[in-house]
Design an enzyme around this catalytic site. Sequence first.
Site, PDB file in Angstrom:
ATOM      1  N   GLU A 188      -6.172   6.411   5.530  1.00 11.87           N
ATOM      2  CA  GLU A 188      -6.027   7.686   3.717  1.00 11.87           C
ATOM      3  C   GLU A 188      -6.779   7.191   3.870  1.00 11.87           C
ATOM      4  OE1 GLU A 188      -2.873   5.096   1.893  1.00 11.87           O
ATOM      5  OE2 GLU A 188      -1.590   7.440   2.850  1.00 11.87           O
TER       6      GLU A 188
ATOM      7  N   ASP B  25       6.631   4.776   5.722  1.00 11.24           N
ATOM      8  CA  ASP B  25       6.512   4.466   4.093  1.00 11.24           C
ATOM      9  C   ASP B  25       6.994   3.361   3.403  1.00 11.24           C
ATOM     10  OD1 ASP B  25       4.470   3.805   2.407  1.00 11.24           O
ATOM     11  OD2 ASP B  25       3.081   5.954   2.268  1.00 11.24           O
TER      12      ASP B  25
ATOM     13  N   GLU C  28       7.731   1.882  -5.485  1.00  6.04           N
ATOM     14  CA  GLU C  28       7.329   3.614  -5.651  1.00  6.04           C
ATOM     15  C   GLU C  28       8.161   4.566  -4.708  1.00  6.04           C
ATOM     16  OE1 GLU C  28       4.202   3.283  -2.624  1.00  6.04           O
ATOM     17  OE2 GLU C  28       3.508   5.658  -2.975  1.00  6.04           O
TER      18      GLU C  28
HETATM   19  O1  GCW Z   1       2.832   4.441   0.199  1.00  2.67           O
HETATM   20  C1  GCW Z   1       1.877   4.305   0.196  1.00  2.67           C
HETATM   21  C2  GCW Z   1       0.598   4.917  -1.126  1.00  2.67           C
HETATM   22  C3  GCW Z   1      -0.326   4.486  -1.298  1.00  2.67           C
HETATM   23  C4  GCW Z   1      -0.804   2.915  -0.690  1.00  2.67           C
HETATM   24  C5  GCW Z   1      -0.133   3.672   0.766  1.00  2.67           C
HETATM   25  C6  GCW Z   1      -0.877   2.012   1.425  1.00  2.67           C
HETATM   26  C7  GCW Z   1      -2.505   1.158  -1.685  1.00  2.67           C
HETATM   27  O2  GCW Z   1       1.799   5.755  -1.777  1.00  2.67           O
HETATM   28  O3  GCW Z   1      -0.430   5.070  -2.560  1.00  2.67           O
HETATM   29  O4  GCW Z   1      -1.849   2.740  -1.238  1.00  2.67           O
HETATM   30  O5  GCW Z   1       1.087   3.186   0.804  1.00  2.67           O
HETATM   31  O6  GCW Z   1       0.258   1.570   1.580  1.00  2.67           O
HETATM   32  O7  GCW Z   1      -1.927   1.364   1.842  1.00  2.67           O
END
Ligand code: GCW
Length: 719
Positions: free
Chosen positions: A306, A385, A413
Amino acid sequence: MTTADPTSPHPAWLPPAAFRAIGSRQTLVCGDGTLVETVRDEVARACARFGGTVQHSTGAATEPERTGVGARPYDLVLALRAAGSLPAGAAPAVEVGRELGPDRGGLDPEGFALARRDGVTVVLADAPAGLLYGLFEVVRLGAAAFDADRAVRVHSPALRLRLVSHWDNVDVHPVMGQVERGYAGGSIFWRDGAPIGDSDRIREYARLLAACGMNAMTVNNVNVHGTANRLLTDRLGDVAAIADLVRPYGIRVHLSVNFAAPVALDGLHTADPLDRDVRAWWARAAGRIYGTIPDFGGFMVKADSEGQPGPYRYGRTHADGANMLADALAPYGGVVHWRAFVYNHRQDWRDRSTDRARAAYDHFTPLDGRFRDNVIVQVKHGPMDFQTREPVSPVLAAMPGTRLAVEVQATQEYTGQQRHVCYLGPWWSEVLRFAPWGPGRPTVAAVVGGSSRDGDRTAPAGDDDRGVSAGGGLVVVSNVGADHYWTGHPLAQANLYAAGRLGWAPDLDPLAVLDEWIDLTFTPSATGDPDLLRGTLHALLDDSWRTYERYTAPLGVGFMVAPGHHYGPDVDGYEYSRWGTYHFADRDGVGVDRTRATGTGFTGQYPQPWADRYESLDTCPDELLLFFHHVPYQHVLHSGSTVIQHIYDTHFAGVEQVAEMVRRWERIGPAGLVGPALHARVTERLAEQLRSARQWCDTINTYFLRKSGVPDVRGRRIH
Ligand code: GCW
């Protein structure tokens, strides 16, 4: 529970009343060291409140004997086995020690033996941490610890490392704020680029963590930017200050670091892990850290993920990157948590062979066996995720020569952002008990606990805490913030508690864990009916994860959330986006074909029996059907319902269940079973949960009615 004091943090699972049984009795603590002093101080604090006494005898001088109180009978003895001779009043402890004897070998460094004999409750440990965890076991037992005799039982953690990962930013991030994906106010560590300096709260937090079984934490976000970089260098003192506060509770501090820190901080022209200057830079950084924080835990790294920098940029592998940091930490016993959350977040959706679910396996399994012993590859529990429902990540079954940790997300989240009640214990328990090689074979807990190097044999964990045999343990993304209740939603405290307890003992029944949490947190009031409170809390929490799943994401579909903040429904929000494509709904059907026969081949990443079980429509579990298969809306599930009817039914049912939660909670208000402030906070959140559940139901049902053209057989109103 009494009315919350708004000026101090809520006591969560350690209210003073939880110490009543200990604090009203006579206790002897034997041994030396910081953590033993913590045990003594905890007992002394309880005694000051409830009228008991505590004697402390160190290895050198048995104070009770000298003062002539040695002959008195103790109710509770907490002793290090090496602490030397025990006074006469602790005779049963001597017997228990003898029984434990040399033939039982050394206890785990965090383990303890607990027994009750001749009216004395005995906790013995070989190291101070064991005594601390033993004390909290006695707290959990409450009055029952002092009832009938108990046979000697040895306790030790199944997972050696149990770490809370804070996504707390040091600076306020323009989009993510002070805590990335934080739903409980600001950070407990940082505000606007500086430490908050609330030592009491950090100390209380460490206490809570120790009491549920945690032993490590990171203090900053895995996305490292701005001032957070400097925690490695000129702001190291801020980290040391936190380490000093949490050390007495056996919590070691780890840091999230930026792979490109040498470039960002010192202007090196490269962060290439094989570059001599870069390696020397990290070695110096590690030396400096351990000079300041001798028990520093290590680094956590999000690399090539990311947008974060990583070794790919230099044509190097994740093993090269992780090993460089591991080499810097090795002289001091530190570890590197290297995250496997690596995928292409700039996908071309027209390319149907790209599958985000495949990514971690494709990137990491070729490197199995090439990581140093002090590298832990940290794997999100699902291949995607932290969605409401995913299969277990196949990476956890595919790297027998690597220390693996499993990462779960307490911060909600994708599970209601601490506005919805969603108890995740049952979900994590499923993950930890999942047997990738089939029933009777090692589980995920065994893999991350180090008692399984592969699917074909079960090897006992080694004695040392290095090497593959030690496993990598559990990492939980924190749900805690500066909020009075720590977690925004008071009932979300149960998630952090459960993470610690399941990390210690993954076999625990998550509903029994909930009972522990209820017993500790909610002191029965003199007037109220404790069964009504317990019944209400179970009614709200037990099935709440599945309820959440019902009104949100059916049959393993993920990411139908609003992009960016991820709250509330947006069915096509991420569909055909650069981040991935998640449901492929069209007029004929829905789901992602991940089969080997006709899809992305993801099912082939599993060992048998799951590779075939997921591949076949006949054997794929209903709850994951759309994760693995694209099917027509009229496809009949094992449950007998069609996919489309299942979507309608579960969404309506989920809303009804939330409405029932609201009614149950309302009913306990007048009984005064919880303080009015806590009752009001939960009431307010439940109202939002009900609103949001209706919105999910409307949005999802409408979308699929329009797409499929298939009406609800029950003729309910769908907009
Ligand atoms: O789920 C995603 C999140 C990000 C997060 C990423 C990760 C810290 O939307 O905010 O970043 O995973 O786990 O690195």
